[in-house]
Write a protein that holds these residues in place. Structure first.
Motif, mmCIF file in Angstrom:
data_model
loop_
_atom_site.group_PDB
_atom_site.id
_atom_site.type_symbol
_atom_site.label_atom_id
_atom_site.label_comp_id
_atom_site.label_asym_id
_atom_site.label_seq_id
_atom_site.Cartn_x
_atom_site.Cartn_y
_atom_site.Cartn_z
ATOM 1 N N ARG A 1 -20.348 -16.310 -33.335
ATOM 2 C CA ARG A 1 -21.206 -15.288 -32.440
ATOM 3 C C ARG A 1 -20.278 -14.423 -31.742
ATOM 4 O O ARG A 1 -19.155 -14.799 -31.333
ATOM 5 N N TYR B 1 -27.160 -13.182 -38.338
ATOM 6 C CA TYR B 1 -26.023 -13.839 -39.197
ATOM 7 C C TYR B 1 -26.416 -14.452 -40.199
ATOM 8 O O TYR B 1 -27.460 -15.149 -40.338
ATOM 9 N N GLU C 1 -19.714 -16.118 -41.837
ATOM 10 C CA GLU C 1 -20.936 -15.510 -41.804
ATOM 11 C C GLU C 1 -21.004 -14.066 -41.446
ATOM 12 O O GLU C 1 -20.596 -13.630 -40.542
ATOM 13 N N ASP C 2 -21.625 -12.951 -42.296
ATOM 14 C CA ASP C 2 -21.648 -11.667 -42.041
ATOM 15 C C ASP C 2 -22.686 -11.362 -40.817
ATOM 16 O O ASP C 2 -23.497 -12.242 -40.497
ATOM 17 N N ILE C 3 -22.562 -10.151 -40.284
ATOM 18 C CA ILE C 3 -23.403 -9.778 -39.013
ATOM 19 C C ILE C 3 -23.993 -8.571 -39.391
ATOM 20 O O ILE C 3 -23.315 -7.563 -39.607
ATOM 21 N N TYR D 1 -13.674 -8.058 -37.640
ATOM 22 C CA TYR D 1 -14.688 -7.849 -38.209
ATOM 23 C C TYR D 1 -14.530 -6.362 -38.639
ATOM 24 O O TYR D 1 -14.507 -5.300 -37.900
ATOM 25 N N TYR E 1 -20.575 -19.884 -38.870
ATOM 26 C CA TYR E 1 -21.173 -18.885 -37.970
ATOM 27 C C TYR E 1 -20.184 -18.570 -36.641
ATOM 28 O O TYR E 1 -19.562 -19.515 -36.013
#
Length: 222
Positions: free
Chosen positions: A70, A105, A114-116, A141, A68
């Protein structure tokens, strides 16, 4: 123990011994209860709907080794060339520095990070005007999904991407759509493909009609 007040020396000795034993037992019970709770108070991070307002704090902060990571969703959207100028132009704080952005997430594409999923909403009635999925590629990203046919909202559902689009008939107020279309996408061969779709008519007592599963197609602007 007040009922023993006035007893002789031996009675007082007994009372003292009993009281000492109770203190020891109480201390042991409290120690055992504290050990039973375990953990450090940290919680597993889940979908960050509570993180809808960009800039809100998340506790605890994951370590750099966690999957993860942020991000500042507002900056991510505004710097994204795939996001329409209209969405960028209307993405402004609703109050102070609180933006109408909902961020989740999770694992959608099999990436090690992890994708957003980012949903951009309106301030007044929280209608979705844009839904995007970002995947970590080479340390950056990348936008791998975009849906901007308002009203729209994207979510992570058991490893799949679900996109909900409200359906309005002529004369429907914003707060009362006539139905909704829910489309499920799966990450396949480096892109999102449509897996299933169904329509729900809010006025249908049967609970909606499910359409046949269409042939897999590439998701819009994937």
């Amino acid at each position: 123990m007040r009922g023993l007040t006035g007893a002789g020396p031996s009675a007082r000795g007994s009372v003292q011994a009993v009281s000492t034993a109770l203190v020891v037992l109480t201390a042991l019970a409290l120690f055992a209860a504290a050990c039973a709770t375990g953990g450090t108070g940290a919680r597993d991070e889940g979908p960050a709907h509570a993180d809808s307002v960009v800039g809100a704090t998340v506790s605890p902060t994951p370590s750099p080794s966690d999957s993860y990571q942020r991000v500042n969703a507002v900056t991510l959207v505004k710097d994204d060339p795939k996001v329409s100028p209209a969405v960028k132009r209307d993405l402004k704080p609703c109050a102070a520095d609180e933006y109408p952005v909902d961020v989740s997430y999770g694992s959608l594409t099999g990436s090690t990070v992890e994708d957003i999923v980012v949903n951009v909403l309106t301030c007044g009635d929280a209608v979705g005007v844009g839904a995007y999925v970002y995947r970590s590629e080479g340390g950056r990203y990348q936008n791998v999904f975009r849906a901007e046919e308002s009203p729209v909202y994207a979510e992570i559902d058991r490893g799949d991407l679900t996109v909900t689009k409200q359906v309005y008939e002529k004369g429907d107020p914003v707060s009362s759509p006539s139905g909704e279309n829910v489309i499920t996408y799966t990450w396949t061969a480096g892109r999102f493909v449509e897996e299933s779709a169904h329509h729900t008519d809010y006025g249908n007592a049967a609970g909606g009609v499910t359409s046949p599963v269409p042939e897999p197609t590439q998701a819009p602007d994937g």
